[in-house]
Design a protein around this motif. Structure first.
Motif, PDB file in Angstrom:
ATOM      1  N   SER A  62     -27.666 -68.585  26.646  1.00  0.00           N
ATOM      2  CA  SER A  62     -27.791 -67.138  26.824  1.00  0.00           C
ATOM      3  C   SER A  62     -27.246 -66.352  25.631  1.00  0.00           C
ATOM      4  O   SER A  62     -27.624 -65.195  25.416  1.00  0.00           O
ATOM      5  CB  SER A  62     -27.082 -66.682  28.102  1.00  0.00           C
ATOM      6  OG  SER A  62     -25.702 -67.007  28.054  1.00  0.00           O
ATOM      7  N   ALA A  65     -29.404 -64.447  22.932  1.00  0.00           N
ATOM      8  CA  ALA A  65     -29.884 -63.075  23.097  1.00  0.00           C
ATOM      9  C   ALA A  65     -29.164 -62.119  22.150  1.00  0.00           C
ATOM     10  O   ALA A  65     -29.752 -61.124  21.697  1.00  0.00           O
ATOM     11  CB  ALA A  65     -29.692 -62.624  24.544  1.00  0.00           C
ATOM     12  N   ILE A 164     -23.945 -58.837  27.790  1.00  0.00           N
ATOM     13  CA  ILE A 164     -24.218 -60.275  27.677  1.00  0.00           C
ATOM     14  C   ILE A 164     -22.910 -61.030  27.455  1.00  0.00           C
ATOM     15  O   ILE A 164     -22.674 -62.090  28.042  1.00  0.00           O
ATOM     16  CB  ILE A 164     -25.214 -60.542  26.531  1.00  0.00           C
ATOM     17  CG1 ILE A 164     -26.553 -59.858  26.833  1.00  0.00           C
ATOM     18  CG2 ILE A 164     -25.420 -62.042  26.324  1.00  0.00           C
ATOM     19  CD1 ILE A 164     -27.531 -59.873  25.670  1.00  0.00           C
ATOM     20  N   SER A 167     -21.067 -61.155  30.698  1.00  0.00           N
ATOM     21  CA  SER A 167     -21.701 -62.139  31.581  1.00  0.00           C
ATOM     22  C   SER A 167     -21.176 -63.543  31.298  1.00  0.00           C
ATOM     23  O   SER A 167     -20.867 -64.305  32.219  1.00  0.00           O
ATOM     24  CB  SER A 167     -23.220 -62.097  31.398  1.00  0.00           C
ATOM     25  OG  SER A 167     -23.844 -63.186  32.050  1.00  0.00           O
ATOM     26  N   THR A 244     -36.394 -64.458  30.571  1.00  0.00           N
ATOM     27  CA  THR A 244     -34.939 -64.325  30.640  1.00  0.00           C
ATOM     28  C   THR A 244     -34.477 -63.265  29.637  1.00  0.00           C
ATOM     29  O   THR A 244     -35.264 -62.770  28.825  1.00  0.00           O
ATOM     30  CB  THR A 244     -34.251 -65.654  30.310  1.00  0.00           C
ATOM     31  OG1 THR A 244     -34.543 -66.004  28.941  1.00  0.00           O
ATOM     32  CG2 THR A 244     -34.736 -66.767  31.224  1.00  0.00           C
ATOM     33  N   THR A 246     -32.627 -63.802  27.104  1.00  0.00           N
ATOM     34  CA  THR A 246     -32.776 -64.391  25.775  1.00  0.00           C
ATOM     35  C   THR A 246     -34.212 -64.265  25.286  1.00  0.00           C
ATOM     36  O   THR A 246     -34.468 -63.863  24.149  1.00  0.00           O
ATOM     37  CB  THR A 246     -32.360 -65.875  25.797  1.00  0.00           C
ATOM     38  OG1 THR A 246     -31.023 -65.970  26.273  1.00  0.00           O
ATOM     39  CG2 THR A 246     -32.454 -66.487  24.414  1.00  0.00           C
TER      40      THR A 246
END
Length: 436
Positions: A62, A65, A164, A167, A244, A246
């Motif tokens: 992830s 991203a 992000i 997260s 997603t 990303t």
């Protein structure tokens, strides 16, 4: 003295000393974390384990991203998107008191959301709208204050790299849920500042002297429509499960590149090497910070520092509202001297257990934390957005700061609403099925 207290003191003291001495924050985090574990672990083992934690911390899919959203933002900064969004904002604000400053606020929210950068928004919007405001008789300090106070709204309105990061460090909170949760708080921030502008501008007699024709409004909307479609495509695709976060970041890069080169023709292929270089530098800083912060997260978990902090706060008061107020105050102070990414990486694992113990949703906590740290970007002594806004506005910090005070008051009021009314953050994620 317990292990948790000793390790906590070592991290705190060493970190403060090294930051005062000017040591890069990533280096300071790594050294203080390794030193904090030495009372229970051999130096060789601590260093090797720390290195392993760096690699494991950045070996997360992830995280891809982040560099792509950074690249997309840099392409947009170069690609002529700012002026199109300003023209669109003019349609909405019309000839209301302080119309140009209102346009600045709305354009900041739109451009910041697309580029994911508060400093980029302050620079792009301030440099374009500022001279126009000056020509129409606006006080440069008033104009600069409106630009500075609202530039961080784009960090709350997705896509946002700091969401992000949160997260990741919070243990896998849904990025899509965080994206949806940021819309209302970000919009409330902008609306609160627009109210401040309205009151001040009405008293000062600031009113836009130009009136757009119907044809000009239509052309401005058509020109800005591709920019708005970027938000709809990327965020809509993530929410709908088409791709997603990303994959959405890659879509943002491709879309912004084609739009800037072939749509608006404001950028050329020869501009890409410099954009890639700048994006790589920023990515390297953020990813290294995330990797090094993994050492600190491991040390804190190993020595039970979050539990110690949680017990300490809960021993002061069992009142949920008092504890949340204390956390807000701490984060506001931290935000004044620490950048958003390291602050998120350091304080999420410390305060998240406290808030979850109080029954707070992780998504709600994430928005509260990010909101606090966004305020730090426009406050001295280390407010990057503040310094950028002052520079492009051609004013001094000491003269613009008194104009910022009403905005700070309005923003703090919104922060309290976001803190104590969970549905402001959770209603949209709940509507999309991310919150039960």
């Amino acid at each position: 003295m317990s292990l948790s207290v000793l390790s906590g003191l070592i991290i705190l003291v060493l970190l403060v000393i090294m930051l005062i001495a000017g040591v890069p924050i990533a280096v300071a985090l790594g050294i203080s974390s390794v030193c904090a574990i030495l009372p229970v672990m051999d130096l060789n083992v601590a260093v090797v384990t720390g290195a392993q934690r760096i690699f494991s911390g950045i070996s997360v899919f992830s995280l891809l991203a982040i560099p792509f959203f950074i690249l997309a933002g840099n392409i947009m900064n170069k690609g002529g998107i700012a002026i199109r969004l300003i023209n669109l904002a003019k349609i909405v604000t019309g000839r209301t008191p302080g119309g140009l400053a209102q346009t600045n606020i709305l354009a900041n929210a739109l451009f910041g959301a697309i580029s994911g950068s508060g400093t980029a928004a302050a620079s792009a919007m301030g440099s374009i709208i500022g001279p126009i405001e000056k020509d129409e008789g606006y006080d440069p300090n008033f104009s600069a204050a409106a630009n500075i106070a609202t530039a961080p709204t784009g960090l709350l309105i997705p896509p946002s790299n700091v969401m992000i990061t949160f997260s990741l460090v919070s243990g896998g909170t849904s990025v899509a849920a965080l994206f949806m949760a940021g819309y209302i708080p970000g919009a409330l921030w902008a609306l609160a500042c627009m109210l401040v502008v309205y009151i001040y501008a009405k008293k000062a007699g600031y009113r836009s002297q130009t009136k757009l024709t119907g044809k000009e409004k239509f052309n401005a909307f058509i020109q800005a429509l591709p920019c708005l479609l970027l938000i709809i495509i990327v965020i809509g695709g993530i929410i709908a499960g088409v791709f997603t976060a990303t994959e959405g970041s890659v879509v943002a890069v491709v879309y912004s590149l084609l739009l800037s080169i072939y749509g608006y023709k404001s950028m050329k292929w020869k501009d890409l090497p410099e954009i890639f270089r700048a994006s790589a530098e920023m990515t390297g800083i953020i990813i290294f910070l995330i990797g090094v912060s993994s050492i600190m997260s491991w040390v804190m978990a190993f020595t039970n520092i979050p539990t110690m902090v949680s017990n300490g706060l809960l021993s002061i008061s069992s009142n949920k509202y008092v504890i949340l107020l204390m956390i807000n105050i701490i984060l506001l102070v931290v935000g004044t001297f620490m950048d958003m990414t390291p602050a998120t990486l350091i304080f999420t694992p410390i305060f998240l257990p406290v808030c979850t113990a109080l029954g707070m949703n992780t998504i709600h906590f994430g928005i509260m934390l990010i909101f606090n740290l966004c305020i730090g970007t426009i406050t001295p002594p280390v407010g990057t957005t503040l310094f950028v806004g002052v520079k492009v506005g051609g004013v001094k910090i000491e003269t613009v700061f008194k104009h910022l005070l009403p905005y700070f008051f309005a923003i703090i009021v919104v922060l309290m609403l976001v803190t104590y009314i969970p549905q402001l953050s959770l209603w949209l994620p709940g509507l999309m099925g991310y919150v039960s």
